[in-house]
Design a protein around this motif. Structure first.
Motif, PDB file in Angstrom:
ATOM      1  N   LEU A 123      -0.551   2.666  -4.838  1.00  0.00           N
ATOM      2  CA  LEU A 123      -1.307   1.659  -5.243  1.00  0.00           C
ATOM      3  C   LEU A 123      -2.639   1.738  -4.295  1.00  0.00           C
ATOM      4  O   LEU A 123      -3.840   1.589  -5.023  1.00  0.00           O
ATOM      5  CB  LEU A 123      -0.750   0.158  -4.365  1.00  0.00           C
ATOM      6  CG  LEU A 123       0.286  -0.204  -5.333  1.00  0.00           C
ATOM      7  CD1 LEU A 123       1.133  -1.610  -4.509  1.00  0.00           C
ATOM      8  CD2 LEU A 123      -0.048  -0.798  -6.545  1.00  0.00           C
ATOM      9  N   VAL A 150     -17.596  -5.466  -9.264  1.00  0.00           N
ATOM     10  CA  VAL A 150     -16.436  -5.484  -8.511  1.00  0.00           C
ATOM     11  C   VAL A 150     -15.314  -6.299  -9.341  1.00  0.00           C
ATOM     12  O   VAL A 150     -14.070  -5.736  -9.373  1.00  0.00           O
ATOM     13  CB  VAL A 150     -16.636  -5.902  -6.923  1.00  0.00           C
ATOM     14  CG1 VAL A 150     -15.077  -5.889  -6.158  1.00  0.00           C
ATOM     15  CG2 VAL A 150     -17.452  -5.361  -6.368  1.00  0.00           C
TER      16      VAL A 150
ATOM     17  N   PRO B 116      -5.782   4.002   6.538  1.00  0.00           N
ATOM     18  CA  PRO B 116      -5.467   4.095   5.201  1.00  0.00           C
ATOM     19  C   PRO B 116      -4.054   3.764   4.915  1.00  0.00           C
ATOM     20  O   PRO B 116      -3.516   2.992   3.989  1.00  0.00           O
ATOM     21  CB  PRO B 116      -5.575   5.751   4.986  1.00  0.00           C
ATOM     22  CG  PRO B 116      -6.593   6.068   5.768  1.00  0.00           C
ATOM     23  CD  PRO B 116      -6.338   5.296   7.137  1.00  0.00           C
ATOM     24  N   GLN B 119      -3.785  -0.118   4.860  1.00  0.00           N
ATOM     25  CA  GLN B 119      -4.331  -0.321   3.843  1.00  0.00           C
ATOM     26  C   GLN B 119      -3.598  -0.469   2.600  1.00  0.00           C
ATOM     27  O   GLN B 119      -3.279  -1.115   1.642  1.00  0.00           O
ATOM     28  CB  GLN B 119      -5.745   0.292   3.209  1.00  0.00           C
ATOM     29  CG  GLN B 119      -6.730  -0.280   2.557  1.00  0.00           C
ATOM     30  CD  GLN B 119      -7.922   0.571   2.224  1.00  0.00           C
ATOM     31  OE1 GLN B 119      -8.399   1.460   2.881  1.00  0.00           O
ATOM     32  NE2 GLN B 119      -8.761   0.322   1.320  1.00  0.00           N
ATOM     33  N   ALA B 120      -2.747   0.562   2.399  1.00  0.00           N
ATOM     34  CA  ALA B 120      -1.899   0.864   1.493  1.00  0.00           C
ATOM     35  C   ALA B 120      -0.615  -0.169   1.649  1.00  0.00           C
ATOM     36  O   ALA B 120      -0.349  -0.887   0.596  1.00  0.00           O
ATOM     37  CB  ALA B 120      -1.133   2.349   1.637  1.00  0.00           C
ATOM     38  N   ARG B 121      -0.323  -0.451   2.483  1.00  0.00           N
ATOM     39  CA  ARG B 121       0.820  -1.425   3.066  1.00  0.00           C
ATOM     40  C   ARG B 121       0.252  -2.902   2.321  1.00  0.00           C
ATOM     41  O   ARG B 121       0.818  -3.646   1.828  1.00  0.00           O
ATOM     42  CB  ARG B 121       1.189  -1.729   4.265  1.00  0.00           C
ATOM     43  CG  ARG B 121       2.383  -1.003   4.875  1.00  0.00           C
ATOM     44  CD  ARG B 121       2.909  -1.122   5.984  1.00  0.00           C
ATOM     45  NE  ARG B 121       3.826  -2.116   6.057  1.00  0.00           N
ATOM     46  CZ  ARG B 121       5.230  -1.691   6.366  1.00  0.00           C
ATOM     47  NH1 ARG B 121       5.181  -0.403   6.768  1.00  0.00           N
ATOM     48  NH2 ARG B 121       5.992  -2.699   6.357  1.00  0.00           N
ATOM     49  N   LEU B 123      -2.037  -3.507   0.065  1.00  0.00           N
ATOM     50  CA  LEU B 123      -2.129  -3.402  -1.448  1.00  0.00           C
ATOM     51  C   LEU B 123      -0.909  -3.779  -1.943  1.00  0.00           C
ATOM     52  O   LEU B 123      -0.574  -4.418  -2.933  1.00  0.00           O
ATOM     53  CB  LEU B 123      -2.673  -2.135  -1.920  1.00  0.00           C
ATOM     54  CG  LEU B 123      -4.434  -1.860  -1.696  1.00  0.00           C
ATOM     55  CD1 LEU B 123      -4.474  -0.494  -1.969  1.00  0.00           C
ATOM     56  CD2 LEU B 123      -5.038  -2.896  -2.460  1.00  0.00           C
ATOM     57  N   LYS B 124       0.230  -3.188  -1.246  1.00  0.00           N
ATOM     58  CA  LYS B 124       1.747  -3.223  -1.728  1.00  0.00           C
ATOM     59  C   LYS B 124       1.755  -4.998  -1.721  1.00  0.00           C
ATOM     60  O   LYS B 124       2.449  -5.368  -2.579  1.00  0.00           O
ATOM     61  CB  LYS B 124       2.451  -2.574  -0.983  1.00  0.00           C
ATOM     62  CG  LYS B 124       4.100  -2.866  -1.264  1.00  0.00           C
ATOM     63  CD  LYS B 124       4.896  -1.750  -1.228  1.00  0.00           C
ATOM     64  CE  LYS B 124       6.491  -1.989  -1.678  1.00  0.00           C
ATOM     65  NZ  LYS B 124       6.646  -3.110  -2.908  1.00  0.00           N
ATOM     66  N   ASN B 127       0.618  -6.579  -4.561  1.00  0.00           N
ATOM     67  CA  ASN B 127       1.101  -6.063  -5.673  1.00  0.00           C
ATOM     68  C   ASN B 127       2.384  -7.093  -5.851  1.00  0.00           C
ATOM     69  O   ASN B 127       2.916  -7.446  -6.798  1.00  0.00           O
ATOM     70  CB  ASN B 127       1.585  -4.743  -5.627  1.00  0.00           C
ATOM     71  CG  ASN B 127       1.998  -4.184  -7.145  1.00  0.00           C
ATOM     72  OD1 ASN B 127       1.311  -4.282  -8.111  1.00  0.00           O
ATOM     73  ND2 ASN B 127       3.445  -3.788  -7.102  1.00  0.00           N
ATOM     74  N   GLU B 130       1.777 -10.028  -6.976  1.00  0.00           N
ATOM     75  CA  GLU B 130       1.549 -10.316  -8.344  1.00  0.00           C
ATOM     76  C   GLU B 130       2.815 -10.348  -9.098  1.00  0.00           C
ATOM     77  O   GLU B 130       2.779 -11.124 -10.227  1.00  0.00           O
ATOM     78  CB  GLU B 130       0.729  -8.822  -8.822  1.00  0.00           C
ATOM     79  CG  GLU B 130      -0.151  -8.728 -10.138  1.00  0.00           C
ATOM     80  CD  GLU B 130      -0.759  -7.649 -10.232  1.00  0.00           C
ATOM     81  OE1 GLU B 130      -1.429  -7.309  -9.355  1.00  0.00           O
ATOM     82  OE2 GLU B 130      -0.561  -6.992 -11.380  1.00  0.00           O
ATOM     83  N   GLY B 158      -6.377  -8.777  -9.510  1.00  0.00           N
ATOM     84  CA  GLY B 158      -7.442  -7.569  -9.503  1.00  0.00           C
ATOM     85  C   GLY B 158      -8.890  -8.492  -9.227  1.00  0.00           C
ATOM     86  O   GLY B 158      -9.571  -8.130  -8.261  1.00  0.00           O
ATOM     87  N   LYS B 161      -8.683  -9.875  -5.652  1.00  0.00           N
ATOM     88  CA  LYS B 161      -9.007  -8.661  -4.722  1.00  0.00           C
ATOM     89  C   LYS B 161     -10.524  -8.567  -4.650  1.00  0.00           C
ATOM     90  O   LYS B 161     -10.847  -8.163  -3.496  1.00  0.00           O
ATOM     91  CB  LYS B 161      -8.017  -7.485  -5.015  1.00  0.00           C
ATOM     92  CG  LYS B 161      -8.247  -6.497  -4.150  1.00  0.00           C
ATOM     93  CD  LYS B 161      -6.904  -5.638  -3.970  1.00  0.00           C
ATOM     94  CE  LYS B 161      -6.865  -4.808  -5.670  1.00  0.00           C
ATOM     95  NZ  LYS B 161      -7.675  -3.915  -5.902  1.00  0.00           N
ATOM     96  N   ALA B 162     -11.034  -8.550  -5.659  1.00  0.00           N
ATOM     97  CA  ALA B 162     -12.449  -8.167  -5.630  1.00  0.00           C
ATOM     98  C   ALA B 162     -13.319  -9.188  -5.022  1.00  0.00           C
ATOM     99  O   ALA B 162     -14.038  -8.969  -4.132  1.00  0.00           O
ATOM    100  CB  ALA B 162     -12.906  -8.167  -7.172  1.00  0.00           C
TER     101      ALA B 162
END
Lengths: 204, 204
Positions: A123, A150, B116, B119-121, B123-124, B127, B130, B158, B161-162
């Motif tokens: 992701l 964005v 990073p 950040q990945a976490r 985003l998960k 998700n 979502e 999305g 998030k933006a």
DNA sequence: GTGCGAAGTTGCATGCGTTGCAATTTTGCG
DNA sequence: CGCAAAATTGCAACGCATGCAACTTCGCAC
């Protein structure tokens, strides 16, 4: 290209293939760096001079693919509207992913889906790509509002992610894939307001 | 609620606060589990009976907030159209995030942006939310096409998030935040085709 | 081809996160 | 109080990752 260069590429490939094979055979956490190094005929220490971490080896090929996509974005013909460009690029991306379906690609997909940490990384990569889209978009449309750029990138990538998920669940059947892409782009292009189910009031 | 329960909650909070304070003072990787445990007056081993990993302690509060958002989704009044519901929920989410701006919330945001892996976490987590939206959406709109639901959720999240990214970059100024939310929802609702910059052909 | 500097490989030691296990302590309750 | 359940703790072990220094290999100039 010198012998040095060739040998590096070869070693990198050997490590990646050994890793994916072992992951497929015994599972991800059941495979240690030592196992991979042994199978690729290098020392465990050398693994880390090719890949910064165990997780990165899973994304080796995917990264190359992403680079291609970015190059595709950069080579955009001037006579396309931004919307047309995006349509083309999204289609290319999906096709690339579908083509990757065979071979080691399937192993990678399975690993990413099974391991939450790998999913998180995937992701993040997608998010990085989204950043790239934002940059190109502001370049392409001078004077565009930042928030617009964005949001557009977010909606686009979000839609694309949805299509990827959907197609994967349906085995990448070609006609279903095309239909999904068309439908996704239509929704993103014409807006959620164009979906009847969303504007229908329950009461009455 | 028994004494046992209260003490657990208290310990959990002590660990989380000690961790965030130390992260802020010395940095994330410069702080070890032993440091955190010491500052919270528990043994290092006990840390792991409250948080499954070092990363999870960063998301402790955020998770509670996400739970609230889900509950907000579930309590949706029946006389709203799905689109209106989504508009309200998105606004609530952004407001919750903006309110979190002070206190330890700022530290969390900084940590997530800098590392990073964090950040990945994050985003998960988004998700996962979502996925939840997809489920509620298919429940809310019986007979909706699966691909539609997935794309709508993707585009919505999305866009959200933006907005979060944009507002964070601009210090959560209230009027700018409201404007960003309005603009994002307008784009998602009316589609990318409604943005002139995207349909304008360069050559003409 | 010989030698030299650069690049690549390796082993070693170390630190940290994480887990399982068994011993010990604390807590709630009859 | 006394007991059973729950929580805490220490210990040992494993694996990932990194820095460092020694060693090997390679490409190239002479």
């Amino acid at each position: 290209m010198g012998l040095r260069e060739r040998k590096k590429r070869q070693t990198r490939r050997a490590i990646a293939e050994a890793a994916l094979r072992l992951f497929a055979e015994r599972g991800y956490e059941e495979t240690t760096i030592a196992d991979i190094a042994g199978a690729a005929d290098v020392s465990p220490r050398t693994f880390f001079s090719y890949f910064p971490s165990k997780e990165d080896v899973v994304f080796a090929e995917i990264d190359e693919r992403l680079t291609e996509v970015r190059e595709g974005i950069d080579r955009r013909p001037a006579d396309e509207t931004p919307l047309e460009s995006m349509r083309r690029i999204v289609l290319e991306m999906i096709e690339a992913i579908a083509a990757e379906h065979g071979e080691y690609g399937a192993i990678q997909v399975r690993l990413v889906l099974e391991r939450p940490s790998l999913q998180a990384r995937a992701l993040k990569r997608m998010n990085d790509t989204e950043q790239y889209v934002v940059e190109r978009l502001t370049e392409l449309c001078p004077g565009i509002d930042e928030i617009d750029a964005v949001v557009i990138a977010g909606a686009l990538v979000g839609g694309m992610k949805a299509v990827i998920t959907h197609c994967r669940a349906h085995g990448y059947a070609p006609e279903a894939t095309r239909r999904a892409v068309d439908r996704a782009l239509a929704i993103v292009e014409h807006g959620l307001g164009s979906v009847p189910a969303l504007t229908h009031r329950a009461t009455e």
